[in-house]
Design a protein around this motif. Sequence first.
Motif, short mmCIF file in Angstrom:
data_model
loop_
_atom_site.label_atom_id
_atom_site.label_comp_id
_atom_site.label_asym_id
_atom_site.label_seq_id
_atom_site.Cartn_x
_atom_site.Cartn_y
_atom_site.Cartn_z
N GLU A 169 42.22 32.02 28.02
CA GLU A 169 41.21 32.78 27.27
C GLU A 169 40.00 33.07 28.15
O GLU A 169 39.38 34.14 28.05
CB GLU A 169 40.80 31.98 26.03
N MET A 170 39.65 32.13 29.04
CA MET A 170 38.54 32.36 29.95
C MET A 170 38.83 33.52 30.91
O MET A 170 37.94 34.30 31.24
CB MET A 170 38.25 31.09 30.75
N GLU A 171 40.09 33.65 31.33
CA GLU A 171 40.45 34.77 32.20
C GLU A 171 40.23 36.10 31.48
O GLU A 171 39.71 37.06 32.08
CB GLU A 171 41.91 34.64 32.63
N LYS A 172 40.61 36.16 30.21
CA LYS A 172 40.40 37.39 29.44
C LYS A 172 38.91 37.69 29.28
O LYS A 172 38.48 38.85 29.41
CB LYS A 172 41.06 37.27 28.08
N LEU A 173 38.13 36.65 29.01
CA LEU A 173 36.69 36.85 28.84
C LEU A 173 36.06 37.35 30.14
O LEU A 173 35.22 38.27 30.13
CB LEU A 173 36.03 35.53 28.42
N ASN A 174 36.45 36.78 31.26
CA ASN A 174 35.87 37.18 32.53
C ASN A 174 36.28 38.61 32.91
O ASN A 174 35.46 39.37 33.44
CB ASN A 174 36.28 36.20 33.63
N ALA A 175 37.52 38.96 32.63
CA ALA A 175 37.97 40.32 32.93
C ALA A 175 37.16 41.34 32.13
O ALA A 175 36.69 42.36 32.66
CB ALA A 175 39.46 40.46 32.61
N ALA A 176 36.97 41.04 30.84
CA ALA A 176 36.20 41.95 29.99
C ALA A 176 34.74 41.98 30.41
O ALA A 176 34.10 43.05 30.41
CB ALA A 176 36.33 41.53 28.53
N PHE A 177 34.21 40.82 30.80
CA PHE A 177 32.80 40.75 31.16
C PHE A 177 32.54 41.49 32.48
O PHE A 177 31.54 42.21 32.61
CB PHE A 177 32.38 39.28 31.28
N LYS A 178 33.44 41.33 33.44
CA LYS A 178 33.29 42.06 34.70
C LYS A 178 33.33 43.57 34.45
O LYS A 178 32.53 44.33 35.01
CB LYS A 178 34.40 41.67 35.67
N GLU A 179 34.26 44.00 33.59
CA GLU A 179 34.37 45.43 33.28
C GLU A 179 33.08 45.94 32.65
O GLU A 179 32.60 47.04 32.98
CB GLU A 179 35.56 45.65 32.35
N LYS A 224 30.72 46.48 41.38
CA LYS A 224 32.15 46.48 41.70
C LYS A 224 32.39 45.98 43.11
O LYS A 224 33.34 45.24 43.38
CB LYS A 224 32.73 47.88 41.52
N ILE A 225 31.52 46.37 44.04
CA ILE A 225 31.66 45.96 45.44
C ILE A 225 31.54 44.44 45.56
O ILE A 225 32.29 43.79 46.31
CB ILE A 225 30.59 46.65 46.31
N ILE A 226 30.62 43.87 44.80
CA ILE A 226 30.42 42.41 44.86
C ILE A 226 31.65 41.68 44.34
O ILE A 226 32.12 40.70 44.93
CB ILE A 226 29.16 42.02 44.07
N PHE A 227 32.15 42.15 43.20
CA PHE A 227 33.34 41.49 42.64
C PHE A 227 34.56 41.62 43.56
O PHE A 227 35.39 40.71 43.63
CB PHE A 227 33.65 42.05 41.25
N GLU A 228 34.65 42.77 44.25
CA GLU A 228 35.76 42.94 45.18
C GLU A 228 35.60 42.05 46.40
O GLU A 228 36.58 41.58 46.99
CB GLU A 228 35.86 44.40 45.60
N LYS A 229 34.35 41.78 46.77
CA LYS A 229 34.07 40.92 47.90
C LYS A 229 34.41 39.46 47.58
O LYS A 229 34.83 38.70 48.46
CB LYS A 229 32.60 41.05 48.30
N TYR A 230 34.21 39.08 46.31
CA TYR A 230 34.49 37.70 45.87
C TYR A 230 35.49 37.76 44.72
O TYR A 230 35.15 37.55 43.55
CB TYR A 230 33.20 37.01 45.41
N PRO A 231 36.72 38.04 45.01
CA PRO A 231 37.72 38.29 43.95
C PRO A 231 38.03 37.08 43.08
O PRO A 231 38.48 37.22 41.95
CB PRO A 231 38.96 38.73 44.74
N VAL A 232 37.81 35.88 43.58
CA VAL A 232 38.13 34.68 42.79
C VAL A 232 36.95 34.23 41.93
O VAL A 232 37.10 33.45 41.00
CB VAL A 232 38.57 33.53 43.73
N TYR A 233 35.78 34.78 42.21
CA TYR A 233 34.58 34.37 41.48
C TYR A 233 34.64 34.84 40.02
O TYR A 233 35.00 35.99 39.73
CB TYR A 233 33.32 34.95 42.14
N ASN A 234 34.26 33.96 39.09
CA ASN A 234 34.16 34.30 37.67
C ASN A 234 32.75 34.01 37.17
O ASN A 234 32.26 32.89 37.34
CB ASN A 234 35.16 33.49 36.84
N PRO A 235 32.09 34.99 36.57
CA PRO A 235 30.72 34.78 36.07
C PRO A 235 30.66 33.73 34.96
O PRO A 235 29.67 33.03 34.82
CB PRO A 235 30.31 36.15 35.54
N ILE A 236 31.72 33.66 34.15
CA ILE A 236 31.75 32.71 33.03
C ILE A 236 32.63 31.54 33.42
O ILE A 236 33.81 31.72 33.71
CB ILE A 236 32.28 33.37 31.75
#
Length: 514
Positions: free
Chosen positions: A199-209, A219-231
């Motif tokens: 469920e956390m993966e779904k929340l992070n995907a939606a939050f990043k979007e 977008k550049i930051i998230f691509e630079k740190y692909p494993v990072y999750n804000p939540i």
Amino acid sequence: MKKNTVFLLLAVGVATVATAQPSTIDSSKYPKLVTFTAQQDHDNMMQQLGIKKLRPGPSGDATAPNHANYDETVANPCPQLPDILTTKNGKKVTTPESWWNQRRPELAADIEKELYGSIPENVPKVNWTVKITDREFIGRTPAIVKQVTGHVDNNAYPLINVDINMIVVLPTNVKGPVPVLMMFGLPSFPAPAQPSLAEMEKLNAAFKEMMIKYDPSLKIIFEKYPVYNPITRLAGPNFFALPAIENLSPTEQLLAAGWGYATIDPNSIQADNGAGLTRGIIGLVNKGQPRKPNDWGSLRAWAWGAARGLDYLETDTMVDAKKVGIEGVSRYGKAALVTLAFEQRFAVGLIGSSGKGGATLERRVFGEAVESLTGTGEYHWMAGNYLKYGTEESSFGKKTGCDLSVDSHELIALCAPRLTFISYGIPEKGDAKWLDQAGSYMATVAAGSVFKLLGVKDIGVSNDYMKEKMPPVLTDMLDGELAWRQHDGGHTDAPNFKFFIPWASKFLKYNKAQ
């Protein structure tokens, strides 16, 4: 746009939805809502009572000219207390029947009139709603946590809204209904349950979007740190690092012993200030008008709210409603004692550091005085009539605490034969001498005669309150339904929980069943 900005926009949006609803109330149909400062309300009550001048309360500063007295040789200007077991017509009370049928009712009426005020007959009903139900793990104990709201029917005066806020926490690792300790304080979820990893993966995907939509450069930051999750998930309980049982918080100790607890917010019932007396439950019943001298103060209003909380607990099948207690410290210790005295469905009370207006004798002149409570800062706790006993000049002359027909030993006696634990700390750790621990001990000693009359034990000494001396710190006086213990901590009752829980469980005949 930064992440914090996104959070702010979302929070503002939610707040706008919650507060921007148009009012449909025609206020002209109802008495105008009076808005007073505490000083104006205090002046209004003095005028109603015919008081021209009140004595100032003593100062806590030992160097001030009007410093509080801490000399025991002058602390008892009127040492003879009203006799608990003598009726107003002079008849001795020698049987439980005469206590219940005559003496207790007349004492309760006088305590209401002179100290705390009476609950009006037209107090509206409360409708309880479960807002959130959460399953959590609190320390070692799995629990179900409910946020409940008690909406007070305000159809008769919709200009004032009262919603009682309470959190209920019940262990799920025990069989059958459990005892519950209701505590005055600020309710909060102890350890909110968290989404699963999927469920956390779904929340992070939606939050990043969502964040990229607001600020494409992210977008550049998230691509630079692909494993990072804000939540991220909060750290869960580490069973190998949990403290020993005796070092747990009071609420964790309760859960570990198979008890539940509820935290009820006094300020959601009645504000803790004089300016609020035309609001809250007191203002709602009075339709926004100032109090009369016999009307209830905040302590009695909080006690009423606690009783309504017990109404809710009686509907919860996980709760043993015959084994619900009430707890509080300081001003909430006063409220807990008032609750236990007047709301007889409560089976037990833990009364922490309650001082004047609580367990300490009113007529004692040691530290906090009657005059401390009749000034503008704390008068709202009490009935308007209480101001009379701080009066220097008035239409009825001068009165002091010695003129009171009742005192705190009789308030404690109203709790009998139910379990009553009087708790204090020590001045060296912050439970100030101002609270007059010795004055509370005297009241506890004197109240014991009623416990004995009703067939239960008191603290195990004579009831000669002038002869009996307060025992040394850490002395356990826990053999009876009336208990006393002074711990070696500060302005809290937390150190006494490890004594209170087994004491209460023993007398309630409660054994935790796995």
